[in-house]
Scaffold this motif. Sequence first.
Motif, PDB file in Angstrom:
ATOM      1  N   UNK A  39       0.801  -0.943  -0.064  1.00 38.70           N
ATOM      2  CA  UNK A  39      -0.035  -0.014  -0.042  1.00 38.70           C
ATOM      3  C   UNK A  39       0.856   1.031  -0.083  1.00 38.70           C
ATOM      4  N   UNK A  40       1.978   1.456   0.667  1.00 35.29           N
ATOM      5  CA  UNK A  40       2.699   2.144   0.718  1.00 35.29           C
ATOM      6  C   UNK A  40       3.411   2.498  -0.665  1.00 35.29           C
ATOM      7  N   UNK A  41       3.988   1.385  -1.159  1.00 32.26           N
ATOM      8  CA  UNK A  41       4.443   1.402  -2.562  1.00 32.26           C
ATOM      9  C   UNK A  41       3.276   2.180  -3.568  1.00 32.26           C
ATOM     10  N   UNK A  55      12.572   3.824  -4.324  1.00 28.82           N
ATOM     11  CA  UNK A  55      13.816   3.076  -3.863  1.00 28.82           C
ATOM     12  C   UNK A  55      14.019   3.758  -2.427  1.00 28.82           C
ATOM     13  N   UNK A  56      13.741   5.350  -2.178  1.00 27.03           N
ATOM     14  CA  UNK A  56      14.174   5.943  -0.968  1.00 27.03           C
ATOM     15  C   UNK A  56      13.545   5.366   0.244  1.00 27.03           C
ATOM     16  N   UNK A  57      12.209   4.913   0.006  1.00 25.64           N
ATOM     17  CA  UNK A  57      11.474   4.263   1.065  1.00 25.64           C
ATOM     18  C   UNK A  57      12.157   3.020   1.734  1.00 25.64           C
ATOM     19  N   UNK A  58      12.593   2.230   0.761  1.00 28.46           N
ATOM     20  CA  UNK A  58      13.324   0.913   1.197  1.00 28.46           C
ATOM     21  C   UNK A  58      14.569   1.273   1.768  1.00 28.46           C
ATOM     22  N   UNK A  59      15.455   2.326   1.424  1.00 28.80           N
ATOM     23  CA  UNK A  59      16.647   2.855   2.052  1.00 28.80           C
ATOM     24  C   UNK A  59      16.267   3.190   3.580  1.00 28.80           C
ATOM     25  N   UNK A 103      -2.641  12.762   1.308  1.00 25.93           N
ATOM     26  CA  UNK A 103      -4.056  12.966   0.291  1.00 25.93           C
ATOM     27  C   UNK A 103      -3.519  13.865  -0.855  1.00 25.93           C
ATOM     28  N   UNK A 104      -2.181  14.076  -1.060  1.00 27.85           N
ATOM     29  CA  UNK A 104      -1.662  15.046  -2.256  1.00 27.85           C
ATOM     30  C   UNK A 104      -0.040  14.787  -2.392  1.00 27.85           C
ATOM     31  N   UNK A 105       0.560  15.091  -3.246  1.00 28.11           N
ATOM     32  CA  UNK A 105       1.921  14.894  -3.532  1.00 28.11           C
ATOM     33  C   UNK A 105       2.758  15.670  -2.348  1.00 28.11           C
ATOM     34  N   UNK A 106       2.265  16.657  -2.008  1.00 29.83           N
ATOM     35  CA  UNK A 106       3.056  17.920  -1.258  1.00 29.83           C
ATOM     36  C   UNK A 106       3.101  16.909   0.109  1.00 29.83           C
ATOM     37  N   UNK A 107       1.990  15.994   0.513  1.00 32.99           N
ATOM     38  CA  UNK A 107       2.044  15.205   1.761  1.00 32.99           C
ATOM     39  C   UNK A 107       3.014  13.927   1.875  1.00 32.99           C
ATOM     40  N   UNK A 108       3.729  13.758   0.731  1.00 31.27           N
ATOM     41  CA  UNK A 108       4.397  12.548   0.697  1.00 31.27           C
ATOM     42  C   UNK A 108       5.530  12.384   1.696  1.00 31.27           C
ATOM     43  N   UNK A 109       6.283  13.661   2.301  1.00 30.99           N
ATOM     44  CA  UNK A 109       7.242  13.652   3.207  1.00 30.99           C
ATOM     45  C   UNK A 109       6.766  12.849   4.456  1.00 30.99           C
ATOM     46  N   UNK A 114       7.150   9.049   8.879  1.00 24.50           N
ATOM     47  CA  UNK A 114       6.374   8.179   9.864  1.00 24.50           C
ATOM     48  C   UNK A 114       7.169   6.675   9.428  1.00 24.50           C
ATOM     49  N   UNK A 115       7.602   6.212   8.315  1.00 25.14           N
ATOM     50  CA  UNK A 115       8.178   5.031   8.251  1.00 25.14           C
ATOM     51  C   UNK A 115       9.255   4.832   9.109  1.00 25.14           C
ATOM     52  N   UNK A 116      10.000   5.916   9.140  1.00 24.20           N
ATOM     53  CA  UNK A 116      11.337   6.014  10.030  1.00 24.20           C
ATOM     54  C   UNK A 116      10.949   5.804  11.432  1.00 24.20           C
TER      55      UNK A 116
END
Length: 414
Positions: A39-41, A55-59, A103-109, A114-116
Amino acid sequence: MQSFSENPYYRLVRTNANFRRVWFSQIVSNLGDWFGVLAVYALIIEFSASELLLGLIIVIKMMSFAVFSPFAGYIADRFDRRMLMIVCDFGRGFAVLSFLFVREPEMLWLIYVMTAVQMMFAAVFEPAKQSSIPNITSPEELVRANILSNMSWSIIFTSGMGLGGLATAAFGTDAVFVMNGVGYILSTIFIFRATIPHVRDAETLETLKNPVKGIMDGYRYLWRTGPVYRPAMAKGAMTVFMGGLVYMLILISDQVLLMGSAGLGLLYAARGAGTAVGPVLHRKFMLNDRRWVAGMGAMMMTAGFFYFGVGLTTSLWMMMGLVFLSHVASGANWVSSTVLLQQRTPDTYRGRVFSSEFLLFTVSQSLSTLAVSLLLEFGIITLQTAILTFSTGLMLTGTLWLFTVAKREKAEMG
Protein backbone atom coordinates in the motif's frame (compact mmCIF):
# COMPACT_ATOMS: atom_id res chain seq x y z
CA MET A 1 1.57 -42.69 13.04
CA GLN A 2 1.75 -39.66 15.36
CA SER A 3 -1.63 -38.02 15.90
CA PHE A 4 -2.04 -34.26 15.44
CA SER A 5 -2.63 -33.78 19.17
CA GLU A 6 0.78 -35.37 19.84
CA ASN A 7 2.60 -33.09 17.40
CA PRO A 8 5.26 -31.22 19.46
CA TYR A 9 4.55 -27.89 17.73
CA TYR A 10 0.81 -28.15 18.34
CA ARG A 11 1.50 -29.21 21.93
CA LEU A 12 3.75 -26.18 22.44
CA VAL A 13 1.05 -23.78 21.26
CA ARG A 14 -1.68 -25.58 23.20
CA THR A 15 0.10 -25.88 26.55
CA ASN A 16 2.29 -22.76 26.67
CA ALA A 17 -0.14 -19.85 26.88
CA ASN A 18 2.54 -17.16 27.13
CA PHE A 19 4.36 -18.29 24.00
CA ARG A 20 1.04 -18.72 22.21
CA ARG A 21 0.10 -15.10 22.88
CA VAL A 22 3.48 -13.73 21.78
CA TRP A 23 3.32 -15.93 18.67
CA PHE A 24 -0.20 -14.74 17.82
CA SER A 25 0.95 -11.14 18.21
CA GLN A 26 3.74 -11.82 15.70
CA ILE A 27 1.30 -13.34 13.21
CA VAL A 28 -1.16 -10.45 13.18
CA SER A 29 1.53 -7.73 13.12
CA ASN A 30 3.55 -9.47 10.38
CA LEU A 31 0.46 -9.95 8.25
CA GLY A 32 -0.40 -6.28 8.62
CA ASP A 33 3.18 -5.31 7.74
CA TRP A 34 3.16 -7.17 4.44
CA PHE A 35 -0.24 -5.70 3.61
CA GLY A 36 1.07 -2.23 4.40
CA VAL A 37 4.28 -2.48 2.37
CA LEU A 38 2.47 -2.74 -0.96
CA ALA A 39 0.00 0.00 0.00
CA VAL A 40 2.90 2.37 0.74
CA TYR A 41 4.47 1.55 -2.62
CA ALA A 42 1.12 2.12 -4.35
CA LEU A 43 0.68 5.51 -2.66
CA ILE A 44 4.16 6.69 -3.67
CA ILE A 45 3.59 5.61 -7.26
CA GLU A 46 0.17 7.28 -7.31
CA PHE A 47 1.49 10.67 -6.22
CA SER A 48 4.96 10.69 -7.76
CA ALA A 49 5.59 7.87 -10.28
CA SER A 50 9.25 8.26 -9.22
CA GLU A 51 11.55 5.23 -9.09
CA LEU A 52 13.94 7.25 -6.94
CA LEU A 53 11.27 8.01 -4.34
CA LEU A 54 10.17 4.37 -4.40
CA GLY A 55 13.74 3.19 -3.77
CA LEU A 56 14.20 5.84 -1.08
CA ILE A 57 11.47 4.32 1.11
CA ILE A 58 13.35 1.00 1.12
CA VAL A 59 16.61 2.72 2.09
CA ILE A 60 14.87 4.66 4.88
CA LYS A 61 13.33 1.45 6.27
CA MET A 62 16.71 -0.29 6.43
CA MET A 63 18.76 2.63 7.69
CA SER A 64 16.24 3.75 10.33
CA PHE A 65 16.30 0.25 11.79
CA ALA A 66 20.11 0.12 11.64
CA VAL A 67 20.78 3.57 13.10
CA PHE A 68 18.51 3.02 16.10
CA SER A 69 19.63 -0.58 16.79
CA PRO A 70 22.43 0.26 19.30
CA PHE A 71 19.97 2.24 21.47
CA ALA A 72 17.25 -0.36 20.98
CA GLY A 73 19.33 -3.16 22.45
CA TYR A 74 20.13 -1.12 25.55
CA ILE A 75 16.46 -0.23 25.99
CA ALA A 76 15.44 -3.90 25.62
CA ASP A 77 17.84 -4.86 28.43
CA ARG A 78 17.08 -1.88 30.68
CA PHE A 79 13.28 -1.90 30.73
CA ASP A 80 10.42 -4.38 31.01
CA ARG A 81 10.31 -6.12 27.62
CA ARG A 82 6.61 -6.86 27.76
CA MET A 83 5.76 -3.19 28.26
CA LEU A 84 8.27 -2.21 25.58
CA MET A 85 6.57 -4.47 23.04
CA ILE A 86 3.18 -3.00 23.91
CA VAL A 87 4.47 0.58 23.56
CA CYS A 88 6.24 -0.28 20.29
CA ASP A 89 3.11 -1.80 18.78
CA PHE A 90 1.07 1.27 19.74
CA GLY A 91 3.79 3.44 18.20
CA ARG A 92 3.89 1.42 14.99
CA GLY A 93 0.11 1.47 14.76
CA PHE A 94 0.10 5.27 15.15
CA ALA A 95 2.79 5.60 12.45
CA VAL A 96 0.86 3.46 9.98
CA LEU A 97 -2.47 5.20 10.60
CA SER A 98 -0.79 8.57 9.99
CA PHE A 99 -0.41 7.52 6.33
CA LEU A 100 -4.13 8.20 6.01
CA PHE A 101 -3.33 11.94 6.03
CA VAL A 102 -1.38 11.68 2.77
CA ARG A 103 -3.92 13.05 0.28
CA GLU A 104 -1.71 14.96 -2.16
CA PRO A 105 1.88 14.89 -3.49
CA GLU A 106 2.94 17.65 -1.07
CA MET A 107 2.17 15.32 1.86
CA LEU A 108 4.42 12.46 0.68
CA TRP A 109 7.12 13.56 3.15
CA LEU A 110 4.90 12.24 5.93
CA ILE A 111 5.29 8.67 4.63
CA TYR A 112 9.07 8.87 4.88
CA VAL A 113 9.11 10.47 8.32
CA MET A 114 6.56 8.09 9.83
CA THR A 115 8.16 5.05 8.16
CA ALA A 116 11.37 6.01 9.96
CA VAL A 117 9.39 6.24 13.22
CA GLN A 118 7.78 2.86 12.53
CA MET A 119 11.17 1.21 11.98
CA MET A 120 12.63 2.79 15.13
CA PHE A 121 9.87 1.16 17.14
CA ALA A 122 10.52 -2.10 15.24
CA ALA A 123 14.21 -1.86 16.16
CA VAL A 124 13.20 -2.03 19.84
CA PHE A 125 10.41 -4.57 19.40
CA GLU A 126 12.49 -7.23 17.65
CA PRO A 127 15.32 -7.65 20.21
CA ALA A 128 12.77 -7.38 23.02
CA LYS A 129 10.73 -10.20 21.49
CA GLN A 130 13.72 -12.43 20.65
CA SER A 131 15.15 -11.88 24.14
CA SER A 132 11.83 -12.83 25.74
CA ILE A 133 11.40 -16.22 24.05
CA PRO A 134 13.84 -18.08 26.38
CA ASN A 135 12.01 -16.58 29.37
CA ILE A 136 8.65 -18.07 28.38
CA THR A 137 9.78 -21.46 27.05
CA SER A 138 11.63 -24.41 28.54
CA PRO A 139 15.01 -25.48 27.08
CA GLU A 140 13.20 -28.34 25.33
CA GLU A 141 10.64 -25.93 23.80
CA LEU A 142 13.10 -23.23 22.69
CA VAL A 143 14.11 -24.70 19.32
CA ARG A 144 10.53 -25.57 18.40
CA ALA A 145 9.37 -22.08 19.38
CA ASN A 146 11.89 -20.51 17.01
CA ILE A 147 11.06 -22.94 14.20
CA LEU A 148 7.36 -22.16 14.60
CA SER A 149 8.05 -18.43 14.64
CA ASN A 150 10.19 -18.65 11.50
CA MET A 151 7.67 -20.91 9.76
CA SER A 152 4.79 -18.52 10.39
CA TRP A 153 6.90 -15.59 9.11
CA SER A 154 7.67 -17.58 5.95
CA ILE A 155 4.04 -18.47 5.32
CA ILE A 156 2.92 -14.89 5.90
CA PHE A 157 5.72 -13.59 3.68
CA THR A 158 4.69 -16.01 0.92
CA SER A 159 1.00 -15.14 1.05
CA GLY A 160 0.89 -11.71 2.68
CA MET A 161 2.25 -9.64 -0.20
CA GLY A 162 -0.10 -11.30 -2.66
CA LEU A 163 -3.08 -10.72 -0.37
CA GLY A 164 -1.88 -7.18 0.30
CA GLY A 165 -1.75 -6.46 -3.42
CA LEU A 166 -5.26 -7.81 -3.91
CA ALA A 167 -6.57 -5.87 -0.90
CA THR A 168 -4.95 -2.63 -2.12
CA ALA A 169 -6.46 -3.09 -5.58
CA ALA A 170 -9.90 -4.02 -4.24
CA PHE A 171 -10.33 -1.69 -1.26
CA GLY A 172 -7.70 1.03 -1.72
CA THR A 173 -4.69 2.08 0.34
CA ASP A 174 -6.73 3.65 3.17
CA ALA A 175 -8.44 0.36 3.98
CA VAL A 176 -5.11 -1.49 3.98
CA PHE A 177 -3.51 1.06 6.32
CA VAL A 178 -6.46 0.63 8.70
CA MET A 179 -6.02 -3.17 8.56
CA ASN A 180 -2.32 -2.73 9.33
CA GLY A 181 -3.08 -0.45 12.28
CA VAL A 182 -5.70 -2.85 13.63
CA GLY A 183 -3.14 -5.64 13.38
CA TYR A 184 -0.82 -3.75 15.72
CA ILE A 185 -3.68 -3.11 18.14
CA LEU A 186 -4.51 -6.84 18.20
CA SER A 187 -0.83 -7.55 18.77
CA THR A 188 -0.80 -5.35 21.88
CA ILE A 189 -3.81 -7.23 23.25
CA PHE A 190 -2.07 -10.60 22.89
CA ILE A 191 1.15 -9.33 24.49
CA PHE A 192 -0.75 -7.59 27.30
CA ARG A 193 -2.27 -10.94 28.24
CA ALA A 194 1.13 -12.70 28.29
CA THR A 195 3.33 -13.03 31.36
CA ILE A 196 6.96 -12.33 30.47
CA PRO A 197 9.40 -12.47 33.41
CA HIS A 198 11.63 -9.44 33.84
CA VAL A 199 14.21 -10.02 36.57
CA ARG A 200 16.86 -7.36 37.19
CA ASP A 201 18.89 -7.28 40.41
CA ALA A 202 20.24 -4.05 41.88
CA GLU A 203 23.75 -4.65 40.50
CA THR A 204 22.46 -5.13 36.95
CA LEU A 205 20.28 -2.03 37.13
CA GLU A 206 23.28 -0.04 38.34
CA THR A 207 25.34 -1.08 35.29
CA LEU A 208 22.47 -0.01 33.01
CA LYS A 209 21.93 3.45 34.47
CA ASN A 210 24.26 5.14 32.02
CA PRO A 211 23.04 4.53 28.43
CA VAL A 212 26.42 5.13 26.78
CA LYS A 213 28.18 2.80 29.21
CA GLY A 214 25.39 0.25 28.83
CA ILE A 215 25.71 0.24 25.04
CA MET A 216 29.51 -0.03 25.15
CA ASP A 217 29.35 -2.81 27.76
CA GLY A 218 27.10 -4.74 25.41
CA TYR A 219 29.52 -4.39 22.51
CA ARG A 220 32.47 -5.38 24.71
CA TYR A 221 30.61 -8.43 25.98
CA LEU A 222 29.74 -9.52 22.44
CA TRP A 223 33.25 -8.97 21.07
CA ARG A 224 34.97 -10.78 23.94
CA THR A 225 32.59 -13.75 24.20
CA GLY A 226 33.40 -16.15 21.36
CA PRO A 227 30.50 -18.58 21.90
CA VAL A 228 28.10 -15.62 21.47
CA TYR A 229 30.08 -13.63 18.90
CA ARG A 230 30.31 -16.49 16.40
CA PRO A 231 26.57 -17.20 15.91
CA ALA A 232 25.91 -13.44 16.04
CA MET A 233 27.97 -13.07 12.86
CA ALA A 234 26.18 -15.80 10.92
CA LYS A 235 23.23 -13.86 9.46
CA GLY A 236 25.35 -10.85 8.54
CA ALA A 237 28.09 -12.97 6.95
CA MET A 238 25.56 -14.84 4.84
CA THR A 239 23.74 -11.67 3.81
CA VAL A 240 26.89 -10.00 2.43
CA PHE A 241 26.11 -11.89 -0.78
CA MET A 242 22.62 -13.32 -0.17
CA GLY A 243 21.13 -9.81 0.08
CA GLY A 244 22.19 -9.01 -3.48
CA LEU A 245 21.01 -12.39 -4.75
CA VAL A 246 17.53 -11.94 -3.27
CA TYR A 247 17.35 -8.44 -4.77
CA MET A 248 18.24 -9.86 -8.19
CA LEU A 249 15.17 -12.09 -8.13
CA ILE A 250 13.22 -8.94 -9.08
CA LEU A 251 15.44 -8.44 -12.13
CA ILE A 252 15.44 -12.13 -13.03
CA SER A 253 11.64 -12.14 -13.17
CA ASP A 254 11.57 -9.01 -15.33
CA GLN A 255 14.56 -9.54 -17.65
CA VAL A 256 15.07 -13.31 -17.84
CA LEU A 257 11.64 -14.81 -17.29
CA LEU A 258 9.82 -11.78 -18.80
CA MET A 259 7.02 -12.35 -16.29
CA GLY A 260 7.13 -9.20 -14.16
CA SER A 261 5.30 -9.34 -10.84
CA ALA A 262 3.76 -12.75 -11.59
CA GLY A 263 7.16 -14.38 -11.89
CA LEU A 264 8.46 -12.51 -8.85
CA GLY A 265 5.51 -13.77 -6.83
CA LEU A 266 6.35 -17.37 -7.74
CA LEU A 267 10.05 -16.95 -6.97
CA TYR A 268 9.24 -15.27 -3.65
CA ALA A 269 6.80 -18.07 -2.86
CA ALA A 270 9.63 -20.57 -3.42
CA ARG A 271 11.86 -18.46 -1.17
CA GLY A 272 9.25 -18.35 1.60
CA ALA A 273 8.59 -22.09 1.38
CA GLY A 274 12.31 -22.82 1.64
CA THR A 275 12.78 -20.68 4.75
CA ALA A 276 9.86 -22.53 6.36
CA VAL A 277 11.13 -26.03 5.55
CA GLY A 278 14.82 -25.44 6.32
CA PRO A 279 14.59 -25.09 10.12
CA VAL A 280 12.35 -28.18 10.36
CA LEU A 281 14.87 -30.30 8.45
CA HIS A 282 17.71 -28.82 10.47
CA ARG A 283 15.95 -29.77 13.70
CA LYS A 284 15.41 -33.32 12.43
CA PHE A 285 18.92 -34.06 11.20
CA MET A 286 21.19 -31.73 13.24
CA LEU A 287 20.44 -32.71 16.84
CA ASN A 288 23.92 -31.92 18.20
CA ASP A 289 24.04 -28.15 18.70
CA ARG A 290 27.84 -28.30 19.05
CA ARG A 291 27.93 -28.80 15.28
CA TRP A 292 25.61 -25.94 14.44
CA VAL A 293 28.30 -23.29 13.96
CA ALA A 294 30.09 -25.52 11.44
CA GLY A 295 26.69 -26.18 9.89
CA MET A 296 26.28 -22.45 9.29
CA GLY A 297 29.29 -22.48 6.98
CA ALA A 298 27.89 -25.51 5.17
CA MET A 299 24.54 -23.72 4.77
CA MET A 300 26.26 -20.70 3.21
CA MET A 301 28.03 -22.95 0.72
CA THR A 302 24.80 -24.81 -0.05
CA ALA A 303 22.81 -21.60 -0.59
CA GLY A 304 25.49 -20.21 -2.89
CA PHE A 305 25.66 -23.46 -4.87
CA PHE A 306 21.94 -23.45 -5.67
CA TYR A 307 21.90 -19.74 -6.55
CA PHE A 308 24.77 -20.45 -8.93
CA GLY A 309 22.36 -22.82 -10.66
CA VAL A 310 19.78 -20.00 -10.86
CA GLY A 311 22.29 -18.05 -12.93
CA LEU A 312 22.65 -20.91 -15.42
CA THR A 313 18.98 -21.58 -16.23
CA THR A 314 16.10 -19.74 -17.88
CA SER A 315 13.42 -22.22 -16.76
CA LEU A 316 10.91 -20.84 -14.25
CA TRP A 317 10.31 -24.22 -12.61
CA MET A 318 14.02 -24.96 -12.37
CA MET A 319 14.60 -21.55 -10.81
CA MET A 320 11.81 -22.07 -8.30
CA GLY A 321 13.32 -25.39 -7.23
CA LEU A 322 16.81 -23.90 -6.90
CA VAL A 323 15.56 -20.85 -4.98
CA PHE A 324 13.58 -23.15 -2.68
CA LEU A 325 16.66 -25.30 -1.92
CA SER A 326 18.88 -22.27 -1.40
CA HIS A 327 16.48 -20.82 1.15
CA VAL A 328 16.09 -24.16 2.89
CA ALA A 329 19.76 -23.58 3.75
CA SER A 330 19.32 -19.90 4.65
CA GLY A 331 16.31 -20.69 6.86
CA ALA A 332 18.33 -23.32 8.74
CA ASN A 333 21.16 -20.81 9.19
CA TRP A 334 18.74 -18.18 10.52
CA VAL A 335 17.04 -20.32 13.16
CA SER A 336 20.17 -22.15 14.35
CA SER A 337 22.03 -18.87 14.93
CA THR A 338 19.02 -17.38 16.74
CA VAL A 339 18.66 -20.39 19.06
CA LEU A 340 22.37 -20.44 19.92
CA LEU A 341 22.25 -16.75 20.82
CA GLN A 342 19.22 -17.32 23.03
CA GLN A 343 20.89 -20.28 24.73
CA ARG A 344 24.34 -18.77 25.20
CA THR A 345 23.56 -15.16 26.09
CA PRO A 346 22.65 -14.19 29.67
CA ASP A 347 19.32 -12.41 29.91
CA THR A 348 21.12 -9.25 31.05
CA TYR A 349 22.86 -8.83 27.68
CA ARG A 350 20.37 -10.54 25.37
CA GLY A 351 18.68 -7.39 24.04
CA ARG A 352 22.00 -5.74 23.16
CA VAL A 353 23.30 -8.89 21.51
CA PHE A 354 20.22 -9.29 19.32
CA SER A 355 20.16 -5.61 18.37
CA SER A 356 23.83 -5.89 17.35
CA GLU A 357 23.03 -8.95 15.27
CA PHE A 358 20.14 -7.12 13.57
CA LEU A 359 22.43 -4.15 12.94
CA LEU A 360 25.04 -6.33 11.23
CA PHE A 361 22.37 -8.10 9.18
CA THR A 362 20.69 -4.86 8.09
CA VAL A 363 23.95 -3.16 7.10
CA SER A 364 25.10 -6.25 5.18
CA GLN A 365 21.78 -6.43 3.33
CA SER A 366 21.87 -2.74 2.45
CA LEU A 367 25.46 -2.80 1.19
CA SER A 368 24.92 -6.01 -0.77
CA THR A 369 21.84 -4.63 -2.51
CA LEU A 370 23.54 -1.29 -3.18
CA ALA A 371 26.66 -2.95 -4.59
CA VAL A 372 24.83 -5.15 -7.10
CA SER A 373 22.47 -2.34 -8.14
CA LEU A 374 25.43 -0.03 -8.86
CA LEU A 375 27.30 -2.73 -10.80
CA LEU A 376 24.24 -3.32 -12.97
CA GLU A 377 23.23 0.35 -13.26
CA PHE A 378 26.60 1.33 -14.75
CA GLY A 379 26.84 -1.78 -16.94
CA ILE A 380 29.98 -3.06 -15.23
CA ILE A 381 28.65 -6.63 -15.29
CA THR A 382 25.62 -8.38 -16.72
CA LEU A 383 22.80 -9.78 -14.62
CA GLN A 384 23.95 -13.36 -15.19
CA THR A 385 27.53 -12.50 -14.26
CA ALA A 386 26.30 -10.73 -11.11
CA ILE A 387 24.33 -13.83 -10.05
CA LEU A 388 27.28 -16.14 -10.66
CA THR A 389 29.70 -13.74 -8.93
CA PHE A 390 27.59 -13.23 -5.82
CA SER A 391 26.73 -16.93 -5.51
CA THR A 392 30.43 -17.80 -5.82
CA GLY A 393 31.16 -15.19 -3.15
CA LEU A 394 28.60 -16.85 -0.88
CA MET A 395 30.22 -20.27 -1.39
CA LEU A 396 33.64 -18.79 -0.63
CA THR A 397 32.25 -17.11 2.51
CA GLY A 398 30.99 -20.49 3.69
CA THR A 399 34.36 -22.10 2.98
CA LEU A 400 36.20 -19.36 4.87
CA TRP A 401 33.72 -19.74 7.76
CA LEU A 402 34.50 -23.46 8.03
CA PHE A 403 38.26 -22.87 8.17
CA THR A 404 38.14 -19.96 10.62
CA VAL A 405 34.96 -19.49 12.67
CA ALA A 406 33.96 -23.16 12.82
CA LYS A 407 37.54 -24.18 13.62
CA ARG A 408 37.65 -21.73 16.51
CA GLU A 409 34.26 -22.98 17.74
CA LYS A 410 35.53 -26.55 17.81
CA ALA A 411 38.69 -25.53 19.68
CA GLU A 412 36.72 -23.69 22.39
CA MET A 413 33.56 -25.77 22.67
CA GLY A 414 34.80 -29.24 21.73
